[in-house]
Motif scaffolding. Structure first.
Motif, PDB file in Angstrom:
ATOM      1  N   ARG A 183      45.611  35.854  42.148  1.00  0.00           N
ATOM      2  CA  ARG A 183      44.379  36.098  42.886  1.00  0.00           C
ATOM      3  C   ARG A 183      44.113  37.588  43.030  1.00  0.00           C
ATOM      4  O   ARG A 183      42.978  38.051  42.854  1.00  0.00           O
ATOM      5  CB  ARG A 183      44.452  35.428  44.268  1.00  0.00           C
ATOM      6  N   SER A 185      38.018  35.929  44.900  1.00  0.00           N
ATOM      7  CA  SER A 185      37.800  34.574  45.382  1.00  0.00           C
ATOM      8  C   SER A 185      38.812  34.262  46.471  1.00  0.00           C
ATOM      9  O   SER A 185      39.917  34.819  46.493  1.00  0.00           O
ATOM     10  CB  SER A 185      37.953  33.568  44.231  1.00  0.00           C
ATOM     11  N   ASN A 186      38.447  33.344  47.348  1.00  0.00           N
ATOM     12  CA  ASN A 186      39.394  32.829  48.326  1.00  0.00           C
ATOM     13  C   ASN A 186      40.277  31.733  47.741  1.00  0.00           C
ATOM     14  O   ASN A 186      41.251  31.323  48.364  1.00  0.00           O
ATOM     15  CB  ASN A 186      38.647  32.277  49.540  1.00  0.00           C
ATOM     16  N   GLN A 222      34.481  29.718  47.500  1.00  0.00           N
ATOM     17  CA  GLN A 222      34.926  28.756  48.496  1.00  0.00           C
ATOM     18  C   GLN A 222      34.233  29.017  49.830  1.00  0.00           C
ATOM     19  O   GLN A 222      34.077  30.163  50.241  1.00  0.00           O
ATOM     20  CB  GLN A 222      36.440  28.855  48.669  1.00  0.00           C
ATOM     21  N   GLN A 244      38.725  31.707  55.912  1.00  0.00           N
ATOM     22  CA  GLN A 244      40.105  32.129  55.722  1.00  0.00           C
ATOM     23  C   GLN A 244      40.701  32.598  57.052  1.00  0.00           C
ATOM     24  O   GLN A 244      39.984  32.948  57.984  1.00  0.00           O
ATOM     25  CB  GLN A 244      40.174  33.247  54.686  1.00  0.00           C
ATOM     26  N   THR A 293      35.184  36.846  51.197  1.00  0.00           N
ATOM     27  CA  THR A 293      36.475  37.141  50.582  1.00  0.00           C
ATOM     28  C   THR A 293      37.151  38.241  51.398  1.00  0.00           C
ATOM     29  O   THR A 293      36.521  38.872  52.251  1.00  0.00           O
ATOM     30  CB  THR A 293      36.291  37.601  49.138  1.00  0.00           C
ATOM     31  N   PRO A 294      38.437  38.514  51.153  1.00  0.00           N
ATOM     32  CA  PRO A 294      39.115  39.556  51.933  1.00  0.00           C
ATOM     33  C   PRO A 294      38.424  40.910  51.909  1.00  0.00           C
ATOM     34  O   PRO A 294      38.279  41.555  52.953  1.00  0.00           O
ATOM     35  CB  PRO A 294      40.503  39.612  51.277  1.00  0.00           C
TER      36      PRO A 294
END
Length: 285
Positions: free
Chosen positions: A4, A14-15, A179, A183, A215-216
């Motif tokens: 990832r 992406s998650n 996604q 998270q 996403t992060p």
């Protein structure tokens, strides 16, 4: 480093974690050709995944063909065909045939990834040929027959329509749309203490209403906006829409989102303190 993170370094964030899926594909037993079907609704996001995958897996050779590109006119021959020289009476290979032939040849010596994009634009006869290729690893054209190396060759298929059934059955499919599940972002991961927990919960509530999840890196950038620049509902909307790719603008401006937006702002004010909150942000220079 996880797959990832490697994908993110090469332009696809992406998650979702594709490590297991790709391992299953690459470690499949037998001499069958490895075929990856990159599925999803997000169009060129699939292309970004395929290109990033080749870089993340460090494939020495990555070839690409897009069936939606108009084929260039054949190059003129430098000299008339010579019957005494085999092959000089054959027309030059088109881009697709050349990509297939070169990929097979490269795979004999080193790992090779071939991306076939916009496959729905190809004539159905080519879908049939690709199915035969996936089964036999042999590709034939006017210049002869070449064979793909079973362990070195990875074929990646992208289409905006369902694959031909038989071709889909011999492929491993992954879904690449963003996604939408939230998270587990934690204050400690961003240099904040437990006093920021309520803010993170407010952001989670906002994205629940938006049916989206950053996403992060998107969350990191959004959090920086929230802590240093956002001072109103409209500012928060602009930052969320600007930072998070999958957010739908209609949801962001819906009545259901308004209390969640205000909840985030309330938690920022509580976290930063009223004096800091009320100070105007620096003007854009």
């Amino acid at each position: 480093m996880s797959l990832r993170r490697k994908l993110a370094e090469h332009g696809f964030e992406s998650n979702d974690d594709y490590e297991h899926a790709i391992r299953c594909l690459l470690e499949q037993p037998g001499e069958r050709l490895r075929v990856l079907h990159v599925d999803g609704l997000a169009g060129r996001r699939k292309t970004a995944f395929a290109q990033a995958l080749g870089a993340a897996l460090a494939y020495p050779k990555v070839l690409y063909h897009d069936f939606s590109d108009a084929a260039p006119a054949p190059a003129p021959r430098a000299a008339p065909a010579d019957p005494a020289v085999p092959g000089t009476d054959e027309p030059p290979l088109g881009p697709f045939e050349r990509a297939m032939t070169e990929a097979c040849a490269y795979s004999e010596a080193e790992p090779t990834l071939l991306i076939l994009d916009q496959l729905h634009e190809a004539p159905f006869a080519e879908h049939l040929r690709l199915h035969r290729f996936a089964e036999s690893r042999e590709w034939s054209n006017a210049l002869g027959t070449v064979q793909a190396h079973a362990r070195n060759f990875l074929l990646v298929l992208l289409s905006e329509q369902p694959l031909y059934h038989s071709l889909a059955r011999c492929s491993f499919r992954v879904w690449t749309d963003a996604q939408r599940a939230w998270q587990d972002f934690r204050p400690t991961d961003h240099g904040l203490g437990p006093e920021a927990t309520a803010l993170f919960e407010a952001l989670a509530g906002l994205f629940e209403v938006l049916a989206a999840a950053p996403t992060p890196s998107e969350f990191t950038q959004l959090l920086d906006d929230v802590l240093h620049r956002v001072r109103s509902e409209d500012m928060l909307r602009q930052s969320v829409f600007g930072r998070v790719e999958q957010v739908e603008r209609a949801r962001l401006y819906s009545p259901e989102a308004l209390p969640r937006l205000r909840g985030v702002l309330d938690e920022v004010e509580r976290l930063l303190g009223a004096s800091t909150w009320s100070s105007a942000p620096d003007p854009v220079r």
